[in-house]
Design a protein around this motif. Structure first.
Motif, PDB file in Angstrom:
ATOM      1  N   ALA A   1       0.959  -1.431   0.099  1.00 52.81           N
ATOM      2  CA  ALA A   1       0.158  -0.074  -0.026  1.00 52.81           C
ATOM      3  C   ALA A   1       1.010   1.305  -0.104  1.00 52.81           C
ATOM      4  O   ALA A   1       1.490   1.217   0.141  1.00 52.81           O
ATOM      5  CB  ALA A   1      -0.631  -0.205   1.127  1.00 52.81           C
ATOM      6  N   HIS A   2       0.490   2.374  -0.279  1.00 52.79           N
ATOM      7  CA  HIS A   2       0.761   3.954  -0.705  1.00 52.79           C
ATOM      8  C   HIS A   2       0.154   4.938   1.042  1.00 52.79           C
ATOM      9  O   HIS A   2      -0.235   4.244   1.391  1.00 52.79           O
ATOM     10  CB  HIS A   2       0.842   4.338  -1.989  1.00 52.79           C
ATOM     11  N   ALA A   3       1.682   5.580   1.019  1.00 53.23           N
ATOM     12  CA  ALA A   3       1.067   6.602   2.623  1.00 53.23           C
ATOM     13  C   ALA A   3      -0.085   7.229   1.457  1.00 53.23           C
ATOM     14  O   ALA A   3       0.100   7.669   0.856  1.00 53.23           O
ATOM     15  CB  ALA A   3       2.233   7.299   2.420  1.00 53.23           C
ATOM     16  N   PRO A   4      -0.861   7.505   2.977  1.00 50.28           N
ATOM     17  CA  PRO A   4      -2.192   8.594   2.561  1.00 50.28           C
ATOM     18  C   PRO A   4      -1.404  10.034   1.586  1.00 50.28           C
ATOM     19  O   PRO A   4      -0.625  10.190   2.053  1.00 50.28           O
ATOM     20  CB  PRO A   4      -2.335   8.844   4.029  1.00 50.28           C
ATOM     21  N   GLY A   5      -2.079  10.130   0.674  1.00 51.17           N
ATOM     22  CA  GLY A   5      -2.249  11.194  -0.147  1.00 51.17           C
ATOM     23  C   GLY A   5      -1.232  10.591  -1.466  1.00 51.17           C
ATOM     24  O   GLY A   5      -1.446  11.877  -2.756  1.00 51.17           O
ATOM     25  N   THR A   6      -0.758   9.551  -1.715  1.00 52.88           N
ATOM     26  CA  THR A   6      -0.158   9.094  -2.426  1.00 52.88           C
ATOM     27  C   THR A   6      -1.309   8.318  -3.689  1.00 52.88           C
ATOM     28  O   THR A   6      -1.804   7.410  -2.897  1.00 52.88           O
ATOM     29  CB  THR A   6       1.301   8.218  -2.044  1.00 52.88           C
ATOM     30  N   ASP A   7      -1.537   8.630  -5.001  1.00 56.88           N
ATOM     31  CA  ASP A   7      -1.924   7.837  -5.925  1.00 56.88           C
ATOM     32  C   ASP A   7      -0.916   7.163  -6.695  1.00 56.88           C
ATOM     33  O   ASP A   7       0.137   7.421  -6.994  1.00 56.88           O
ATOM     34  CB  ASP A   7      -3.290   8.885  -6.557  1.00 56.88           C
ATOM     35  N   GLU A   8      -1.634   6.643  -7.391  1.00 56.72           N
ATOM     36  CA  GLU A   8      -1.056   5.988  -8.893  1.00 56.72           C
ATOM     37  C   GLU A   8      -1.989   5.085  -9.408  1.00 56.72           C
ATOM     38  O   GLU A   8      -3.188   4.682  -8.974  1.00 56.72           O
ATOM     39  CB  GLU A   8       0.045   4.899  -8.614  1.00 56.72           C
ATOM     40  N   LEU A   9      -1.168   5.472 -10.750  1.00 55.70           N
ATOM     41  CA  LEU A   9      -2.569   4.829 -12.179  1.00 55.70           C
ATOM     42  C   LEU A   9      -1.900   4.311 -12.437  1.00 55.70           C
ATOM     43  O   LEU A   9      -0.639   4.571 -13.459  1.00 55.70           O
ATOM     44  CB  LEU A   9      -3.158   6.073 -12.981  1.00 55.70           C
ATOM     45  N   TRP A  10      -2.715   3.180 -13.456  1.00 60.96           N
ATOM     46  CA  TRP A  10      -1.292   1.998 -14.332  1.00 60.96           C
ATOM     47  C   TRP A  10      -2.364   1.621 -15.665  1.00 60.96           C
ATOM     48  O   TRP A  10      -3.046   1.797 -14.982  1.00 60.96           O
ATOM     49  CB  TRP A  10      -1.680   0.658 -13.772  1.00 60.96           C
ATOM     50  N   TYR A  11      -1.446   2.289 -16.352  1.00 61.81           N
ATOM     51  CA  TYR A  11      -2.408   2.346 -18.089  1.00 61.81           C
ATOM     52  C   TYR A  11      -1.476   0.673 -18.572  1.00 61.81           C
ATOM     53  O   TYR A  11      -0.155   0.781 -18.863  1.00 61.81           O
ATOM     54  CB  TYR A  11      -1.689   3.171 -18.144  1.00 61.81           C
ATOM     55  N   THR A  12      -2.313  -0.212 -19.033  1.00 67.14           N
ATOM     56  CA  THR A  12      -1.512  -1.351 -19.452  1.00 67.14           C
ATOM     57  C   THR A  12      -1.555  -0.978 -21.086  1.00 67.14           C
ATOM     58  O   THR A  12      -2.423  -0.715 -22.099  1.00 67.14           O
ATOM     59  CB  THR A  12      -2.879  -2.408 -19.567  1.00 67.14           C
ATOM     60  N   LEU A  13      -0.121  -0.920 -21.849  1.00 67.65           N
ATOM     61  CA  LEU A  13       0.466  -0.844 -22.845  1.00 67.65           C
ATOM     62  C   LEU A  13      -0.123  -2.231 -23.404  1.00 67.65           C
ATOM     63  O   LEU A  13      -0.066  -2.321 -24.983  1.00 67.65           O
ATOM     64  CB  LEU A  13       1.624  -0.771 -22.796  1.00 67.65           C
ATOM     65  N   GLU A  14       0.577  -3.810 -22.545  1.00 67.43           N
ATOM     66  CA  GLU A  14       0.030  -4.889 -23.447  1.00 67.43           C
ATOM     67  C   GLU A  14       0.239  -6.075 -22.890  1.00 67.43           C
ATOM     68  O   GLU A  14       0.650  -5.690 -21.532  1.00 67.43           O
ATOM     69  CB  GLU A  14       1.603  -4.671 -24.430  1.00 67.43           C
ATOM     70  N   GLY A  15      -0.611  -6.901 -22.820  1.00 64.18           N
ATOM     71  CA  GLY A  15      -0.608  -8.107 -22.104  1.00 64.18           C
ATOM     72  C   GLY A  15      -1.971  -7.853 -21.462  1.00 64.18           C
ATOM     73  O   GLY A  15      -2.773  -7.475 -21.250  1.00 64.18           O
ATOM     74  N   SER A  16      -1.955  -9.292 -19.780  1.00 64.94           N
ATOM     75  CA  SER A  16      -2.868  -8.881 -19.842  1.00 64.94           C
ATOM     76  C   SER A  16      -2.745  -9.972 -17.579  1.00 64.94           C
ATOM     77  O   SER A  16      -1.798 -10.171 -17.217  1.00 64.94           O
ATOM     78  CB  SER A  16      -3.212  -9.961 -19.777  1.00 64.94           C
ATOM     79  N   ALA A  17      -2.615  -8.880 -17.018  1.00 66.11           N
ATOM     80  CA  ALA A  17      -2.829  -9.352 -15.462  1.00 66.11           C
ATOM     81  C   ALA A  17      -3.712  -9.215 -14.143  1.00 66.11           C
ATOM     82  O   ALA A  17      -4.650  -8.103 -14.739  1.00 66.11           O
ATOM     83  CB  ALA A  17      -1.550  -8.100 -15.095  1.00 66.11           C
ATOM     84  N   VAL A  18      -3.965 -10.058 -13.023  1.00 64.57           N
ATOM     85  CA  VAL A  18      -4.584  -9.836 -12.692  1.00 64.57           C
ATOM     86  C   VAL A  18      -4.400  -8.867 -11.494  1.00 64.57           C
ATOM     87  O   VAL A  18      -3.122  -8.255 -10.990  1.00 64.57           O
ATOM     88  CB  VAL A  18      -5.108 -10.922 -11.916  1.00 64.57           C
ATOM     89  N   HIS A  19      -5.355  -7.471 -11.069  1.00 62.87           N
ATOM     90  CA  HIS A  19      -4.830  -6.626 -10.260  1.00 62.87           C
ATOM     91  C   HIS A  19      -5.287  -6.629  -8.944  1.00 62.87           C
ATOM     92  O   HIS A  19      -6.572  -6.952  -9.129  1.00 62.87           O
ATOM     93  CB  HIS A  19      -4.661  -4.591 -11.033  1.00 62.87           C
ATOM     94  N   VAL A  20      -4.788  -7.149  -7.995  1.00 60.37           N
ATOM     95  CA  VAL A  20      -6.229  -7.107  -6.748  1.00 60.37           C
ATOM     96  C   VAL A  20      -5.826  -5.866  -5.598  1.00 60.37           C
ATOM     97  O   VAL A  20      -5.001  -5.558  -5.825  1.00 60.37           O
ATOM     98  CB  VAL A  20      -5.311  -8.665  -6.133  1.00 60.37           C
ATOM     99  N   VAL A  21      -6.666  -5.536  -5.654  1.00 67.71           N
ATOM    100  CA  VAL A  21      -6.812  -4.050  -4.885  1.00 67.71           C
ATOM    101  C   VAL A  21      -7.617  -4.665  -3.793  1.00 67.71           C
ATOM    102  O   VAL A  21      -9.161  -4.095  -4.053  1.00 67.71           O
ATOM    103  CB  VAL A  21      -7.316  -2.902  -6.048  1.00 67.71           C
ATOM    104  N   GLY A  22      -7.356  -4.375  -2.219  1.00 68.95           N
ATOM    105  CA  GLY A  22      -8.189  -4.396  -0.987  1.00 68.95           C
ATOM    106  C   GLY A  22      -8.657  -6.081  -1.539  1.00 68.95           C
ATOM    107  O   GLY A  22      -7.681  -6.821  -1.310  1.00 68.95           O
ATOM    108  N   GLN A  23      -9.929  -6.176  -1.186  1.00 70.16           N
ATOM    109  CA  GLN A  23     -10.497  -7.274  -1.802  1.00 70.16           C
ATOM    110  C   GLN A  23     -10.669  -7.951  -3.041  1.00 70.16           C
ATOM    111  O   GLN A  23     -11.487  -8.853  -3.220  1.00 70.16           O
ATOM    112  CB  GLN A  23     -11.796  -7.770   0.091  1.00 70.16           C
TER     113      GLN A  23
END
Length: 186
Positions: A116-138
């Protein structure tokens, strides 16, 4: 200011005294107030991601010169067990609240460390190629080309490349605390 990332195609960037051909994998940071043009050079589409960063009040651009880099120019670094990353741009290039612009690869059948990241820190992931399962919390979602996932601050998340092909993503993170630090230093 703006950050452009060329996903596909070839073009020409002209601005701030820099004129250069650009193509897949190039990141361009254009300081606030710098006039610029990005044009397509071919019949094929020029696909570009754009991230706009507002400068905090009282902060002047660090430079008036655009920064142009290709992710292939940088060595790989490893994070969260299996992220193979290349940092393209950061505060040293004049970014303020954006803390980093990265290219991240996760090799086939690999699982990244849940973090996890510190409060106030955000990120965005843009998929360029391939596939992945992104687990976020539950929750989890399958990311495929063109998808964007933004895990909330403080929520554990991880990527799992469940395929036999590499997963590549354009990632940028930002922090209001970073912008405030820069304002104090200005």
């Amino acid at each position: 200011q703006e950050v452009f990332y060329v996903v596909r195609g070839r073009g020409e960037f002209d601005g701030g005294g820099a004129k250069r051909d650009v193509g897949e994998g190039d990141a361009i940071m254009v300081p606030a107030g710098v006039e610029h043009v990005l044009k397509n050079l071919t019949e094929e589409p020029l696909e570009v991601l754009t991230v706009r960063e507002e400068l905090p009040e009282g902060v002047e651009p660090k430079t008036r010169q655009p920064v142009i880099r290709n992710y292939r120019e940088f060595p790989l670094s490893q994070g969260h067990w299996v992220h193979l990353g290349r940092r393209l741009l950061d505060a040293n290039d004049g970014l303020t609240s954006i803390t980093g612009v990265f290219m991240v690869t996760i090799e086939p059948m690999q699982t990244a460390d849940s973090h996890a990241h510190a409060p106030g820190t955000d990120e965005l992931w843009y998929t360029l190629e391939g596939s992945a399962v992104h687990v976020v919390g539950q929750e989890m979602c399958v990311q495929t080309e063109g998808d964007v996932v933004g895990p909330p601050p403080g929520v554990p998340h991880s990527n799992i490349n469940h395929t036999d092909k590499p997963f590549r993503a354009f990632l940028f993170s930002w922090s209001e605390a970073q912008a405030r630090r820069l304002l104090v230093m200005a």
